[in-house]
Design a protein around this motif. Structure first.
Motif, PDB file in Angstrom:
ATOM      1  N   ALA A 130       0.842  -1.171   0.170  1.00 10.41           N
ATOM      2  CA  ALA A 130      -0.019  -0.176  -0.109  1.00 10.41           C
ATOM      3  C   ALA A 130       0.709   1.202  -0.065  1.00 10.41           C
ATOM      4  CB  ALA A 130      -0.984   0.063   1.110  1.00 10.41           C
ATOM      5  N   LYS A 131       1.814   1.252   0.880  1.00  5.77           N
ATOM      6  CA  LYS A 131       2.794   2.419   0.744  1.00  5.77           C
ATOM      7  C   LYS A 131       3.476   2.490  -0.571  1.00  5.77           C
ATOM      8  CE  LYS A 131       6.944   4.326   3.337  1.00  5.77           C
ATOM      9  NZ  LYS A 131       7.790   3.835   4.104  1.00  5.77           N
ATOM     10  N   MET A 132       3.812   1.585  -1.228  1.00  6.42           N
ATOM     11  CA  MET A 132       4.550   1.614  -2.549  1.00  6.42           C
ATOM     12  C   MET A 132       3.484   1.990  -3.672  1.00  6.42           C
ATOM     13  SD  MET A 132       7.416   1.491  -1.550  1.00  6.42           S
ATOM     14  CE  MET A 132       8.227   1.274  -3.283  1.00  6.42           C
ATOM     15  N   GLY A 133       1.959   2.059  -3.255  1.00  2.00           N
ATOM     16  CA  GLY A 133       1.127   2.556  -4.119  1.00  2.00           C
ATOM     17  C   GLY A 133       0.687   1.325  -5.274  1.00  2.00           C
ATOM     18  N   MET A 134       0.819  -0.096  -4.705  1.00  2.00           N
ATOM     19  CA  MET A 134       0.480  -1.148  -5.475  1.00  2.00           C
ATOM     20  C   MET A 134      -0.985  -1.441  -4.911  1.00  2.00           C
ATOM     21  SD  MET A 134       3.946  -3.130  -5.568  1.00  2.00           S
ATOM     22  CE  MET A 134       5.491  -2.505  -5.937  1.00  2.00           C
ATOM     23  N   THR A 135      -1.770  -0.711  -5.327  1.00  5.57           N
ATOM     24  CA  THR A 135      -3.182  -0.837  -4.667  1.00  5.57           C
ATOM     25  C   THR A 135      -3.840  -2.608  -4.795  1.00  5.57           C
ATOM     26  OG1 THR A 135      -3.815   1.394  -4.882  1.00  5.57           O
ATOM     27  CG2 THR A 135      -5.711   0.038  -4.362  1.00  5.57           C
ATOM     28  N   GLU A 136      -3.625  -2.795  -6.138  1.00  7.50           N
ATOM     29  CA  GLU A 136      -4.429  -4.194  -6.610  1.00  7.50           C
ATOM     30  C   GLU A 136      -3.614  -5.435  -5.616  1.00  7.50           C
ATOM     31  OE1 GLU A 136      -5.447  -7.024 -10.236  1.00  7.50           O
ATOM     32  OE2 GLU A 136      -4.642  -4.948 -10.686  1.00  7.50           O
ATOM     33  N   GLU A 137      -2.351  -5.259  -5.882  1.00  4.16           N
ATOM     34  CA  GLU A 137      -1.543  -6.192  -5.043  1.00  4.16           C
ATOM     35  C   GLU A 137      -1.671  -6.167  -3.461  1.00  4.16           C
ATOM     36  OE1 GLU A 137      -0.499  -3.895  -7.290  1.00  4.16           O
ATOM     37  OE2 GLU A 137       0.914  -5.134  -8.637  1.00  4.16           O
ATOM     38  N   PHE A 138      -1.922  -5.147  -3.057  1.00  5.52           N
ATOM     39  CA  PHE A 138      -2.190  -4.875  -1.508  1.00  5.52           C
ATOM     40  C   PHE A 138      -3.439  -5.570  -1.298  1.00  5.52           C
ATOM     41  CE2 PHE A 138      -4.770  -1.564   0.415  1.00  5.52           C
ATOM     42  CZ  PHE A 138      -4.909  -2.004   1.809  1.00  5.52           C
ATOM     43  N   GLU A 139      -4.259  -5.173  -1.967  1.00  3.94           N
ATOM     44  CA  GLU A 139      -5.683  -5.738  -1.633  1.00  3.94           C
ATOM     45  C   GLU A 139      -5.636  -7.368  -1.871  1.00  3.94           C
ATOM     46  OE1 GLU A 139      -9.025  -3.940  -3.332  1.00  3.94           O
ATOM     47  OE2 GLU A 139      -8.451  -1.931  -2.683  1.00  3.94           O
ATOM     48  N   ASN A 140      -5.129  -7.748  -2.662  1.00  6.59           N
ATOM     49  CA  ASN A 140      -5.010  -9.435  -3.111  1.00  6.59           C
ATOM     50  C   ASN A 140      -4.024  -9.913  -1.703  1.00  6.59           C
ATOM     51  OD1 ASN A 140      -6.220  -9.258  -5.305  1.00  6.59           O
ATOM     52  ND2 ASN A 140      -4.400  -8.842  -6.657  1.00  6.59           N
ATOM     53  N   SER A 141      -2.913  -9.390  -1.251  1.00  6.08           N
ATOM     54  CA  SER A 141      -2.247  -9.841  -0.185  1.00  6.08           C
ATOM     55  C   SER A 141      -2.850  -9.950   0.858  1.00  6.08           C
ATOM     56  CB  SER A 141      -0.910  -8.874  -0.018  1.00  6.08           C
ATOM     57  OG  SER A 141      -0.295  -9.349   0.933  1.00  6.08           O
ATOM     58  N   LEU A 142      -3.696  -8.830   1.403  1.00  5.38           N
ATOM     59  CA  LEU A 142      -4.501  -8.683   2.375  1.00  5.38           C
ATOM     60  C   LEU A 142      -5.720 -10.078   2.464  1.00  5.38           C
ATOM     61  CD1 LEU A 142      -4.662  -7.182   5.182  1.00  5.38           C
ATOM     62  CD2 LEU A 142      -6.317  -5.691   4.005  1.00  5.38           C
ATOM     63  N   GLN A 143      -6.360 -10.087   1.212  1.00  4.70           N
ATOM     64  CA  GLN A 143      -7.318 -10.994   1.105  1.00  4.70           C
ATOM     65  C   GLN A 143      -6.799 -12.607   1.313  1.00  4.70           C
ATOM     66  OE1 GLN A 143     -10.984 -10.093  -0.035  1.00  4.70           O
ATOM     67  NE2 GLN A 143     -10.878 -11.832   1.306  1.00  4.70           N
ATOM     68  N   VAL A 144      -5.567 -12.866   0.751  1.00  5.10           N
ATOM     69  CA  VAL A 144      -4.947 -14.229   1.033  1.00  5.10           C
ATOM     70  C   VAL A 144      -4.670 -14.231   2.460  1.00  5.10           C
ATOM     71  CG1 VAL A 144      -2.865 -15.339   0.574  1.00  5.10           C
ATOM     72  CG2 VAL A 144      -3.955 -14.285  -1.350  1.00  5.10           C
ATOM     73  N   LEU A 145      -4.155 -13.416   3.281  1.00  3.16           N
ATOM     74  CA  LEU A 145      -3.823 -13.283   4.508  1.00  3.16           C
ATOM     75  C   LEU A 145      -5.087 -13.782   5.460  1.00  3.16           C
ATOM     76  CD1 LEU A 145      -1.105 -10.358   4.795  1.00  3.16           C
ATOM     77  CD2 LEU A 145      -0.683 -13.072   5.316  1.00  3.16           C
ATOM     78  N   ARG A 146      -6.189 -12.951   5.078  1.00  2.00           N
ATOM     79  CA  ARG A 146      -7.112 -12.887   5.877  1.00  2.00           C
ATOM     80  C   ARG A 146      -8.285 -14.178   5.701  1.00  2.00           C
ATOM     81  NH1 ARG A 146      -4.067 -10.782   8.328  1.00  2.00           N
ATOM     82  NH2 ARG A 146      -4.018  -8.479   8.921  1.00  2.00           N
ATOM     83  N   GLY A 147      -8.039 -14.888   4.349  1.00  2.00           N
ATOM     84  CA  GLY A 147      -8.990 -15.762   3.876  1.00  2.00           C
ATOM     85  C   GLY A 147      -9.952 -15.019   2.852  1.00  2.00           C
ATOM     86  N   PHE A 148     -10.393 -16.052   1.713  1.00  2.00           N
ATOM     87  CA  PHE A 148     -11.139 -15.373   0.833  1.00  2.00           C
ATOM     88  C   PHE A 148     -12.727 -15.235   1.274  1.00  2.00           C
ATOM     89  CE2 PHE A 148      -7.464 -17.332  -1.621  1.00  2.00           C
ATOM     90  CZ  PHE A 148      -7.288 -16.341  -2.298  1.00  2.00           C
ATOM     91  N   GLU A 149     -13.121 -15.888   2.139  1.00  2.00           N
ATOM     92  CA  GLU A 149     -14.458 -15.582   2.716  1.00  2.00           C
ATOM     93  C   GLU A 149     -14.441 -14.251   3.601  1.00  2.00           C
ATOM     94  OE1 GLU A 149     -16.780 -17.609   1.615  1.00  2.00           O
ATOM     95  OE2 GLU A 149     -15.295 -18.471   0.331  1.00  2.00           O
ATOM     96  N   THR A 150     -13.292 -13.683   3.919  1.00  2.00           N
ATOM     97  CA  THR A 150     -13.299 -12.506   4.963  1.00  2.00           C
ATOM     98  C   THR A 150     -13.584 -11.241   4.090  1.00  2.00           C
ATOM     99  OG1 THR A 150     -11.930 -13.891   6.279  1.00  2.00           O
ATOM    100  CG2 THR A 150     -12.145 -11.532   6.850  1.00  2.00           C
ATOM    101  N   ASP A 151     -14.354 -10.421   4.934  1.00  2.00           N
ATOM    102  CA  ASP A 151     -14.756  -9.092   4.240  1.00  2.00           C
ATOM    103  C   ASP A 151     -13.448  -8.193   4.804  1.00  2.00           C
ATOM    104  OD1 ASP A 151     -15.581  -6.628   3.432  1.00  2.00           O
ATOM    105  OD2 ASP A 151     -17.246  -6.426   4.818  1.00  2.00           O
ATOM    106  N   ILE A 152     -12.640  -7.657   3.936  1.00  2.00           N
ATOM    107  CA  ILE A 152     -11.574  -6.988   4.453  1.00  2.00           C
ATOM    108  C   ILE A 152     -11.827  -5.483   4.212  1.00  2.00           C
ATOM    109  CG2 ILE A 152      -9.908  -8.922   3.934  1.00  2.00           C
ATOM    110  CD1 ILE A 152      -9.108  -7.630   1.049  1.00  2.00           C
ATOM    111  N   SER A 153     -12.871  -4.832   3.895  1.00  2.00           N
ATOM    112  CA  SER A 153     -13.044  -3.597   3.259  1.00  2.00           C
ATOM    113  C   SER A 153     -12.508  -2.496   4.461  1.00  2.00           C
ATOM    114  CB  SER A 153     -14.580  -3.372   2.950  1.00  2.00           C
ATOM    115  OG  SER A 153     -15.336  -3.856   3.912  1.00  2.00           O
TER     116      SER A 153
END
Length: 390
Positions: A130-153
């Motif tokens: 997120a700090k490096m401005g890679m928004t899509e990669e940031f959200e994908n990484s967080l989703q993988v870490l929290r689980g695909f069924e988790t709402d990360i918004s």
């Protein structure tokens, strides 16, 4: 120390995963140079390369774990780093009883080599992305870490807000370090990592065989392995306590217990050296008491002062100075580790009782430092912690 200086900048520009990959290379080369050394120059160079790699890893690993962990598990997960350190120490003690040092160095290559392919299977830190401005990669990484069924918004918005706030001023002027939001976390993070080493833990662990010999224990190598095993068990307990009891309470209990146990050790050595004859039955009791004090000190260290300073450092440093400040904190930690390692044997030759008295005073000071300055970070997001310092 050189690795510590470089660690923050490497982790900022290459990412947390990239930093660990870079650190693995000098580690592997260093162990190879040690195991196949023809003269002492190879040993020195191998040790320098090992130190450089470990300097990078010691900063990057707790920061990476803190940045990927959910707030309710962050303390436990960062404590896994300290547990791994104690497991490594115990294995070195155990294997050192049976194998030659060259073969022991070859075994050191194994975890370094496994780390490189292993890093391809784990996500990069979402906060760094997120700090490096890679928004899509940031959200994908967080989703993988929290689980695909988790709402990360909610977490995504919190991280974006924190990063946006930090990025408004990416460069911090020296004069701005006078602001509470900067000087207070810097003082706490650096202070805890310095006091961790000044407690004398590395002097005790590295020279435990000498300490036990001075105490009159014949099987000093076996006793040393016992200390390593006890440290692993105590650190395992910390995994559970870190997010139950809180960081601050564990630090106070840990440093208080270290103060009392070190006081017992110093008094035991003073009595043995100056007042009690070696033929006296009390001499044997004091020997056992000093060994018990060392073991309790190691247990107490493992319950708080071992893992908590690294956890708190990784949590409280502002994101826009984390690389530079983290490098400096890690540098301070390794500098005082070097100082304690250098002086421990000299101090023990001078006076065992005097050595442990010095360590006792440091641990007593640590109790006051934690009670006055260190906030509780248990259960808070990294963004909430930064808001507290503002």
């Amino acid at each position: 120390m050189v690795g510590a200086i470089a660690s923050g900048q490497i982790a900022e520009y290459m990412g947390r995963k990239g930093s660990l990959m870079i650190a693995s290379i000098p580690n592997i080369i260093g162990w190879l140079m040690i195991s196949f050394a023809n003269d002492s120059s190879f040993l020195y160079m191998g040790r320098l390369l090992e130190g450089f790699g470990v300097g990078i890893i010691s900063y990057t690993v707790p920061v990476y774990i803190a940045e990927i962990s959910p707030q309710n598990l962050r303390g436990s997960l960062v404590s896994v780093n300290q547990l791994s350190v104690t497991l490594g120490i115990m294995l070195a003690y155990l294997l050192g009883l049976f194998v030659e040092w060259r073969f022991l160095a070859i075994l050191g290559i194994i975890p370094c080599t496994l780390l490189i392919p292993g890093l391809f299977f784990i996500p990069e830190s979402p906060r760094w992305l997120a700090k490096m401005g890679m928004t899509e990669e940031f959200e994908n990484s967080l989703q993988v870490l929290r689980g695909f069924e988790t709402d990360i918004s909610v977490e995504v918005n919190e991280i974006k807000t924190a990063v946006a706030s930090a990025n408004r001023r990416t460069t911090v002027r020296f004069s701005e370090l006078k602001q509470r939001r900067y000087w207070l976390p810097l003082m706490i993070g650096i202070g805890l990592l310095v006091l961790q080493q000044l407690s004398g833990i590395n002097g005790v662990l590295f020279y435990s065989s000498t300490i036990f010999q001075n105490a009159g224990i014949s099987s000093s190598d076996v006793a040393t392995f016992g200390v390593g095993a006890v440290q692993v068990l105590a650190t395992t307990l910390t995994l559970w306590l870190a997010d139950k009891s809180g960081r601050r309470l564990l630090l106070i209990v840990s440093s208080s217990a270290m103060t009392l146990s070190l006081l017992v050790v110093s008094i035991s050595f003073y009595l043995k050296d100056y007042y009690i004859s070696a033929d006296s039955s009390l001499y044997g009791i004091l020997s056992l008491l000093s060994v018990a004090g060392v073991v309790v000190m190691v247990i107490a260290f493992s319950l708080g002062m071992g893992a908590m300073p690294w956890i708190i450092m990784s949590e409280i440093l502002p994101i826009n100075i984390k690389g530079l400040a983290g490098s400096f904190a890690t540098l301070a930690n390794w500098f005082f580790s070097w100082l304690i390692t250098l002086t421990a044997n000299l101090l023990l030759d001078w006076s065992s009782g005097g050595t442990f008295t010095i360590y006792t005073v440091v641990c007593a000071f640590t109790v006051g430092f934690v009670a006055i300055w260190v906030p509780e970070t248990k259960g808070k997001t990294l963004e909430e912690i930064q808001q507290f310092f503002r």
